[in-house]
Design a protein around this motif. Structure first.
Motif, mmCIF file in Angstrom:
data_model
loop_
_atom_site.group_PDB
_atom_site.id
_atom_site.type_symbol
_atom_site.label_atom_id
_atom_site.label_comp_id
_atom_site.label_asym_id
_atom_site.label_seq_id
_atom_site.Cartn_x
_atom_site.Cartn_y
_atom_site.Cartn_z
ATOM 1 N N ASN A 41 0.812 -1.214 0.000
ATOM 2 C CA ASN A 41 0.000 0.000 0.000
ATOM 3 C C ASN A 41 0.849 1.269 0.000
ATOM 4 N N HIS A 89 -5.937 0.874 -6.781
ATOM 5 C CA HIS A 89 -6.137 0.320 -5.442
ATOM 6 C C HIS A 89 -7.445 0.819 -4.818
ATOM 7 N N ASP A 174 -6.701 2.048 4.444
ATOM 8 C CA ASP A 174 -8.055 1.499 4.332
ATOM 9 C C ASP A 174 -8.984 2.243 5.275
ATOM 10 N N ARG A 180 -10.952 3.884 0.532
ATOM 11 C CA ARG A 180 -9.498 4.009 0.624
ATOM 12 C C ARG A 180 -9.095 5.433 0.261
ATOM 13 N N LYS A 300 1.481 -3.848 5.138
ATOM 14 C CA LYS A 300 1.007 -3.281 3.875
ATOM 15 C C LYS A 300 1.490 -1.845 3.700
#
Length: 757
Positions: A41, A89, A174, A180, A300
């Motif tokens: 991420n 994403h 998140d 997101r 992440k």
């Protein structure tokens, strides 16, 4: 609120099932490893390199090295690449994420969504699309007057700017229900360019210490093809984060925990930490599940958590990362705290970062492990196998000693707060006297150099012909056990600033504060010392281009002698040390309002402004903010405690007293013995009167505090007038809690909060 509410929550806590953690799976359906997940991420340098044209990426890389500023074409290209990656994403918004002067982070979400209007035969057609420009990436505008500014921004002067910190990578967080957001790490400055955050001054201090350290290296180490010059020096940081977890249902029944972060009343149970069985004990199932999900989420985000364990106090735990460059480590620590809060909520837990949420058991710190490294990966504070001849190490070691000696009071300021005052010096954290622990071996090395003699191996604790970093090998007298290499020094957990092998551990920092300010001051103090050492080296060298061993050793010997008073190897908790420190001239700053003043002390202010880390206005602003925040926190505690007294404690005491009175009267009426009830009444009634008196005293002190507008005077009144009254009220409340029948006590008790994980 009643005893039944406590019972219901406790019963529910014991019956809660853990969440099932969903680990990502690869194409073959197998769970991915943490290394596979790590950084997924994060819009890392590698991802940028793949998504940007080579010339654009090269421009950005040169900008990171300080080669030139970020031009519009490069910024637009990076913004477009970041947007494409974020949309892939499923991010819908972006935010400039910054660190205002309130120990928290801040963010304002903006949508990628934009509208485009086209015209066809005079008719307007509106369509939607996602956009993200270079200007949006590089700069945003929050309201600067709504954040702490210490008077630099007033209500009508609202403009402030957040600016992208290009050295800290963007990442995706998140949110709830699958949402997101793309986070852009940023600095926060005023309309006139003053720092209104923690990161700006940290970046300045990092630049200052890098240049000062490079200057020293260039004087003592000739460059060669095999050993090219370092181009950058950076500080490394590892933050050991301590925290408490309590059941969220019980937390919800404690107005003091919800409002102030700590229990303002609460009687210590019969069993707490005295059996020393919680430290490194088996991690409770619900806690371990939450920890595992925290680590998954942090992986992440590229945050390298290495260690997790139970801490000393009940419900207390610790997480520690792998060391990183300090600027990134600070960001990662704040991300860690945020993720811990969010994940704990999923497990019906509350994460407490207050330094002392429970009186009578250990509080929480944030041990900052600090060192210096070159861009070639060399740790400048690594002693090597022979520290007595490792002159580079010794120069940087004495620079740290000199920085701490000259500005130890300022380091104390960086750990000062109303909450950390409850922890420092309380047999669980270093005292308010800032000293340095080196250990027996390094102490012997420095003493030998100062006295111009050989190192005494017996005194140093080694029997080998060369002093080794790992120290001696211990014989455990068990043939099946492997050999144990003993470290160079034992640990001194009472020291506020201890050398631990190849780094220094600043233990005084509080658990809920950002590590940015302590690291900023430490960087600056050491940089200032390095500049002094540089001048002495140049004088010693004369016309030579590179310092000789004799030149370096002469300077090292000078600073060993100069800094002896700040070195202490013993028990920092001992009363004897307090007396000895006073003889040495080391300040013992017990209360925060006294510590705050040291930021404006002439020697500290001169150092920080001379180096360009702070302006005088920024120092005065921070002094104002620290005092104002301290006073407000104490006032909030006093107001909350007053509410607990009149709405919970006194009504409970009155109800129980009435039951005792009615019971005694009924017994007397039938001629039965009522002595036990009367004895209990005799203990409880005076306490009720004392509680009534202290509630009136608190109310009066709060009324006296209200008209005090000067932040410094407000902090002093809160510290020396209101805080003692809070402690006095607490003592009375805790006595009442021990006397009042459980069915009348409305608040969750310590033993209940300690035993429901």
């Amino acid at each position: 609120m009643s005893q039944q509410a406590r019972i219901d929550v406790i019963s529910g806590a014991y019956g809660r099932a853990n969440r099932k953690i969903e680990f990502p799976k690869n194409a073959s359906g197998k769970h991915e490893s943490m290394s596979d997940i790590f950084g997924t991420n994060v819009f890392s340098i590698k991802k940028m390199a793949k998504s940007l044209p080579k010339p654009v990426f090269e421009n950005f890389r040169q900008q990171l090295k300080g080669g030139h500023t970020l031009d519009k074409v490069t910024a637009d290209a990076i913004a477009h690449a970041a947007k494409v990656w974020a949309l892939e994403h499923n991010a819908t918004h972006f935010t400039h994420w910054f660190q205002p002067l309130n120990d928290t982070t801040a963010e304002k979400h903006d949508s990628f969504l934009s509208l485009k209007t086209t015209f066809d035969n005079g008719l307007a057609e509106i369509s939607a699309l996602e956009t993200f420009s270079g200007s949006e990436l590089c700069q945003s505008e929050p309201d600067a007057s709504s954040f702490p500014s210490g008077g630099m921004r007033t209500t009508f002067e609202a403009r402030g700017y957040t600016v992208w910190d290009t050295k800290s990578p963007m990442f995706i967080q998140d949110g709830p229900h699958g949402t997101r957001v793309l986070y852009v790490p940023s600095v926060f400055i005023s309309y006139n360019g003053e720092a209104l955050d923690e990161k700006t001054v940290l970046l300045r201090s990092s630049s200052v210490i890098s240049k000062a350290a490079l200057d020293i290296l260039n004087l003592i180490e000739p460059a060669s093809e095999d050993h090219p010059r370092a181009q950058n020096i950076y500080t490394t940081l590892g933050t050991e984060q301590e925290y408490f977890l309590v059941d969220r249902g019980l937390y919800a029944l404690r107005p003091d925990l919800k409002t102030t972060g700590r229990t303002l009343i609460g009687s210590l149970p019969a069993r707490h930490q005295q059996l020393e069985d919680h430290y490194f004990g088996k991690i409770p199932t619900r806690v371990l599940a939450a920890m595992s999900e925290v680590e998954l989420e942090l992986a992440k985000l590229g945050v390298p958590i290495k260690t997790r364990h139970n801490e000393v106090a009940p419900c207390q735990f610790e997480a520690a990362p792998i060391f990183e460059e300090a600027m990134l480590a600070v960001d990662h620590n704040l991300i860690t705290m945020d993720v811990m809060h969010r994940v704990a909520h999923k497990y019906k837990l509350k994460c407490l970062f207050h330094e002392k949420p429970f009186k009578g058991v250990n509080g929480s710190g944030k041990h900052c492990n600090w060192s210096l490294s070159t861009d070639r990966g060399e740790n400048l504070l690594s002693p090597s196998s022979t520290p007595e001849t490792n002159y580079r190490f010794l120069l940087f070691l004495v620079a740290v000693l000199k920085g701490v000696m000259d500005h130890g009071d300022l380091l104390r300021t960086t750990a000062a707060s109303s909450s950390n005052d409850h922890r420092l010096g309380a047999q669980e954290a270093p005292p308010a006297i800032i000293s340095v622990f080196l250990g027996s071996e390094l102490t012997e090395v420095l003493d030998a150099i100062e006295e111009n003699r050989a190192v005494d191996r017996a005194v140093a604790g080694t029997t080998t012909t060369q002093m080794r970093v790992q120290g001696t090998t211990l014989d455990l007298k068990v043939a099946t056990l492997p050999k144990l290499n003993r470290d160079m020094t034992d640990r001194n957990r009472t020291s506020p600033f201890a050398f631990t092998g190849n780094k220094f551990e600043f233990r005084a920092v509080g658990s809920k504060q950002s590590p940015a300010f302590p690291v900023t001051v430490l960087n600056s103090a050491v940089a200032s010392a390095l500049l002094e050492i540089k001048e002495d080296l140049l004088k010693q060298m004369g016309d030579k281009a590179v310092a000789s061993e004799e030149d370096i050793l002469a300077v090292i010997r000078k600073y060993i002698t100069l800094t002896k008073k700040v070195r202490f190897e013993g028990d920092n908790y001992a009363e004897e040390w307090v007396k000895e420190a006073e003889k040495r001239g080391l300040p013992n700053i017990v209360k925060s309002p006294e510590a705050f003043k040291r930021i404006l002390a002439p020697n500290n202010a001169e150092m920080l402004t001379r180096l360009g880390v702070f302006t005088q206005a920024e120092l005065e602003s921070r002094f104002h903010i620290m005092n104002e925040k301290y006073a407000k926190e104490i006032i909030i505690e006093a107001q909350t405690l007053w509410g607990l007294l009149v709405q919970h404690v006194l009504p409970a005491a009155f109800s129980y007293r009435r039951e005792l009175s009615e019971s005694a009267a009924a017994l007397k009426q039938i001629g039965a013995e009522a002595a036990p009830e009367m004895k209990w009444l005799a203990q409880l009634s005076p306490l009720c009167s004392d509680l009534e008196d202290i509630s009136e005293e608190l109310d009066q002190l709060l009324n006296e505090q209200a008209p005090i507008e000067d932040p410094e005077k407000a902090a002093e009144h809160a510290c020396y007038k209101i805080s003692p009254a809070i402690e006095k009220a607490r003592e009375l409340c805790d006595k009442v809690e021990r006397l009042v029948a459980d069915k009348y006590w409305p608040l969750p008790k310590y033993h209940e909060m300690f035993s429901t994980l």
